[in-house]
Design an enzyme around this catalytic site. Structure first.
Site, PDB file in Angstrom:
ATOM      1  N   ASN A   1      32.405  44.327  37.375  1.00 55.06           N
ATOM      2  CA  ASN A   1      33.733  43.892  36.902  1.00 55.06           C
ATOM      3  C   ASN A   1      33.572  42.495  37.161  1.00 55.06           C
ATOM      4  O   ASN A   1      33.850  42.034  38.332  1.00 55.06           O
ATOM      5  CB  ASN A   1      34.695  44.711  37.741  1.00 55.06           C
ATOM      6  CG  ASN A   1      36.006  44.250  37.415  1.00 55.06           C
ATOM      7  OD1 ASN A   1      36.155  43.196  36.808  1.00 55.06           O
ATOM      8  ND2 ASN A   1      37.301  44.939  37.484  1.00 55.06           N
TER       9      ASN A   1
ATOM     10  N   ALA B   1      38.090  37.486  36.674  1.00 52.80           N
ATOM     11  CA  ALA B   1      38.307  36.223  35.969  1.00 52.80           C
ATOM     12  C   ALA B   1      37.011  35.716  35.363  1.00 52.80           C
ATOM     13  O   ALA B   1      36.945  34.898  34.329  1.00 52.80           O
ATOM     14  CB  ALA B   1      39.015  35.109  36.568  1.00 52.80           C
TER      15      ALA B   1
ATOM     16  N   PRO C   1      35.905  38.068  41.864  1.00 47.76           N
ATOM     17  CA  PRO C   1      36.865  37.534  42.634  1.00 47.76           C
ATOM     18  C   PRO C   1      38.166  38.108  42.479  1.00 47.76           C
ATOM     19  O   PRO C   1      38.767  38.380  41.402  1.00 47.76           O
ATOM     20  CB  PRO C   1      37.063  36.038  41.943  1.00 47.76           C
ATOM     21  CG  PRO C   1      36.326  36.097  40.556  1.00 47.76           C
ATOM     22  CD  PRO C   1      35.303  37.186  40.804  1.00 47.76           C
ATOM     23  N   ASN C   2      38.852  38.024  43.603  1.00 49.39           N
ATOM     24  CA  ASN C   2      40.306  38.507  43.696  1.00 49.39           C
ATOM     25  C   ASN C   2      40.722  40.097  43.834  1.00 49.39           C
ATOM     26  O   ASN C   2      41.514  40.405  43.910  1.00 49.39           O
ATOM     27  CB  ASN C   2      41.284  37.888  42.886  1.00 49.39           C
ATOM     28  CG  ASN C   2      41.274  36.307  42.698  1.00 49.39           C
ATOM     29  OD1 ASN C   2      41.274  35.875  43.895  1.00 49.39           O
ATOM     30  ND2 ASN C   2      41.140  35.682  41.886  1.00 49.39           N
TER      31      ASN C   2
ATOM     32  N   ARG D   1      48.028  42.345  44.075  1.00 49.91           N
ATOM     33  CA  ARG D   1      48.078  41.680  42.643  1.00 49.91           C
ATOM     34  C   ARG D   1      48.958  42.509  41.797  1.00 49.91           C
ATOM     35  O   ARG D   1      49.713  43.500  42.544  1.00 49.91           O
ATOM     36  CB  ARG D   1      46.593  42.002  42.042  1.00 49.91           C
ATOM     37  CG  ARG D   1      45.298  40.859  42.665  1.00 49.91           C
ATOM     38  CD  ARG D   1      44.072  41.000  42.182  1.00 49.91           C
ATOM     39  NE  ARG D   1      44.252  40.139  41.004  1.00 49.91           N
ATOM     40  CZ  ARG D   1      43.277  39.924  40.065  1.00 49.91           C
ATOM     41  NH1 ARG D   1      42.163  40.426  40.502  1.00 49.91           N
ATOM     42  NH2 ARG D   1      43.291  39.075  39.066  1.00 49.91           N
TER      43      ARG D   1
ATOM     44  N   HIS E   1      36.555  46.872  33.340  1.00 49.55           N
ATOM     45  CA  HIS E   1      37.880  46.306  33.847  1.00 49.55           C
ATOM     46  C   HIS E   1      38.883  47.099  34.141  1.00 49.55           C
ATOM     47  O   HIS E   1      38.880  48.568  33.366  1.00 49.55           O
ATOM     48  CB  HIS E   1      38.543  45.556  32.759  1.00 49.55           C
ATOM     49  CG  HIS E   1      37.446  44.291  32.388  1.00 49.55           C
ATOM     50  ND1 HIS E   1      37.140  43.090  33.047  1.00 49.55           N
ATOM     51  CD2 HIS E   1      36.672  44.153  31.338  1.00 49.55           C
ATOM     52  CE1 HIS E   1      36.390  42.330  32.643  1.00 49.55           C
ATOM     53  NE2 HIS E   1      35.876  43.052  31.405  1.00 49.55           N
TER      54      HIS E   1
ATOM     55  N   GLU F   1      30.033  46.475  31.603  1.00 50.45           N
ATOM     56  CA  GLU F   1      31.167  45.768  32.147  1.00 50.45           C
ATOM     57  C   GLU F   1      32.362  46.554  32.248  1.00 50.45           C
ATOM     58  O   GLU F   1      32.625  47.277  31.452  1.00 50.45           O
ATOM     59  CB  GLU F   1      31.256  44.466  31.141  1.00 50.45           C
ATOM     60  CG  GLU F   1      32.453  43.709  31.259  1.00 50.45           C
ATOM     61  CD  GLU F   1      32.797  42.538  30.053  1.00 50.45           C
ATOM     62  OE1 GLU F   1      31.776  42.782  29.148  1.00 50.45           O
ATOM     63  OE2 GLU F   1      33.816  42.077  29.886  1.00 50.45           O
TER      64      GLU F   1
ATOM     65  N   TYR G   1      47.438  46.474  37.489  1.00 49.43           N
ATOM     66  CA  TYR G   1      46.375  47.040  38.264  1.00 49.43           C
ATOM     67  C   TYR G   1      46.549  48.472  38.910  1.00 49.43           C
ATOM     68  O   TYR G   1      45.733  48.894  39.499  1.00 49.43           O
ATOM     69  CB  TYR G   1      45.794  46.106  39.311  1.00 49.43           C
ATOM     70  CG  TYR G   1      45.226  44.884  38.709  1.00 49.43           C
ATOM     71  CD1 TYR G   1      44.151  44.818  37.912  1.00 49.43           C
ATOM     72  CD2 TYR G   1      45.924  43.637  38.603  1.00 49.43           C
ATOM     73  CE1 TYR G   1      43.603  43.755  37.421  1.00 49.43           C
ATOM     74  CE2 TYR G   1      45.541  42.665  38.120  1.00 49.43           C
ATOM     75  CZ  TYR G   1      44.341  42.536  37.295  1.00 49.43           C
ATOM     76  OH  TYR G   1      43.936  41.374  36.586  1.00 49.43           O
TER      77      TYR G   1
ATOM     78  N   ARG H   1      46.302  41.654  27.191  1.00 55.08           N
ATOM     79  CA  ARG H   1      47.003  40.734  28.041  1.00 55.08           C
ATOM     80  C   ARG H   1      47.036  39.372  27.343  1.00 55.08           C
ATOM     81  O   ARG H   1      46.786  39.048  26.476  1.00 55.08           O
ATOM     82  CB  ARG H   1      46.208  40.960  29.220  1.00 55.08           C
ATOM     83  CG  ARG H   1      46.388  42.250  30.127  1.00 55.08           C
ATOM     84  CD  ARG H   1      45.655  42.577  31.247  1.00 55.08           C
ATOM     85  NE  ARG H   1      46.342  41.545  32.434  1.00 55.08           N
ATOM     86  CZ  ARG H   1      45.756  41.204  33.339  1.00 55.08           C
ATOM     87  NH1 ARG H   1      44.553  41.559  33.906  1.00 55.08           N
ATOM     88  NH2 ARG H   1      46.239  40.355  34.148  1.00 55.08           N
TER      89      ARG H   1
HETATM   90  C1  DQA Z   1      40.086  42.134  35.488  1.00 52.95           C
HETATM   91  C2  DQA Z   1      40.445  41.694  34.266  1.00 52.95           C
HETATM   92  C3  DQA Z   1      40.577  40.044  34.528  1.00 52.95           C
HETATM   93  O1  DQA Z   1      41.198  39.566  33.298  1.00 52.95           O
HETATM   94  C4  DQA Z   1      41.008  39.610  35.760  1.00 52.95           C
HETATM   95  O2  DQA Z   1      40.774  38.140  35.678  1.00 52.95           O
HETATM   96  C5  DQA Z   1      40.564  40.270  36.952  1.00 52.95           C
HETATM   97  C6  DQA Z   1      40.473  41.765  36.993  1.00 52.95           C
HETATM   98  C7  DQA Z   1      40.377  43.715  35.236  1.00 52.95           C
HETATM   99  O3  DQA Z   1      39.551  44.511  36.285  1.00 52.95           O
HETATM  100  O4  DQA Z   1      41.341  44.299  34.812  1.00 52.95           O
HETATM  101  O5  DQA Z   1      40.715  39.834  38.126  1.00 52.95           O
HETATM  102  O6  DQA Z   1      38.463  42.125  35.159  1.00 52.95           O
END
Ligand code: DQA
Length: 143
Positions: free
Chosen positions: A73, A76, A9-10, A17, A99, A97, A22, A106
């Site tokens: 990825n 959240a 998501p997002n 963002r 990120h 996994e 990012y 963070r």
């Molecule tokens: C994320 C890190 C997560 O904490 C966050 O909620 C994201 C992006 C990253 O790629 O750094 O949406 O997965």
């Protein structure tokens, strides 16, 4: 070998963002970069993104059924989705996994990953390069 690169998501709104966290990229930039990394590593990939926990679980089920390796990825959902963790645990193929940011540097709620315990490994903190490193690592895992 075809790798599924799955984004949660997002991430489709990456350009909106926090740039300090990012970088200055859109989701289209992310896709383009990941396709380029895969080409350079000579691996076939499919990239998908969903904001929906249900859809991500369905995609993981089909990766499990078809023994597809996954670079994931979970965004959240990383921090609280036991349903996604259970779906990841069903995979027979490797899963990494990733990120973009380093969640451990963070907010405190990002220090917990409910996913990390059921994946082969986690790569975070290298911006879009996290995906490149994951693709290289996956190549070695599936050899
Ligand atoms: C994320 C890190 C997560 O904490 C966050 O909620 C994201 C992006 C990253 O790629 O750094 O949406 O997965």
């Amino acid at each position: 070998m075809k790798i599924l690169v799955l984004n949660g998501p997002n991430l489709a709104r990456l350009d909106l963002r926090e740039k300090s966290v990012y970088g200055d990229y859109s989701y289209a930039d992310l896709e383009k970069a990941v396709i380029g990394f895969a080409k350079a590593e000579n691996v076939e990939i499919e990239i998908k993104q969903s904001d929906s926990e249900t859809e991500l679980i369905q995609l993981l089920h089909s990766a499990a059924d078809n023994k597809v390796p996954v670079v994931f990825n979970p965004a959240a959902f990383t921090h609280y989705s036991y349903a996604i963790r259970d779906a990841v645990a069903m995979l027979k193929s490797p899963i990494i996994e990733v990120h973009i940011s380093n969640p451990l540097s963070r907010e405190e709620f990002r220090h917990t990953s409910v996913i990390s315990g059921v994946v082969n490994g986690t790569i975070g903190g290298f911006g879009l390069d996290s995906y490149r490193l994951a693709i290289i690592a996956m190549k070695n895992l599936v050899k």
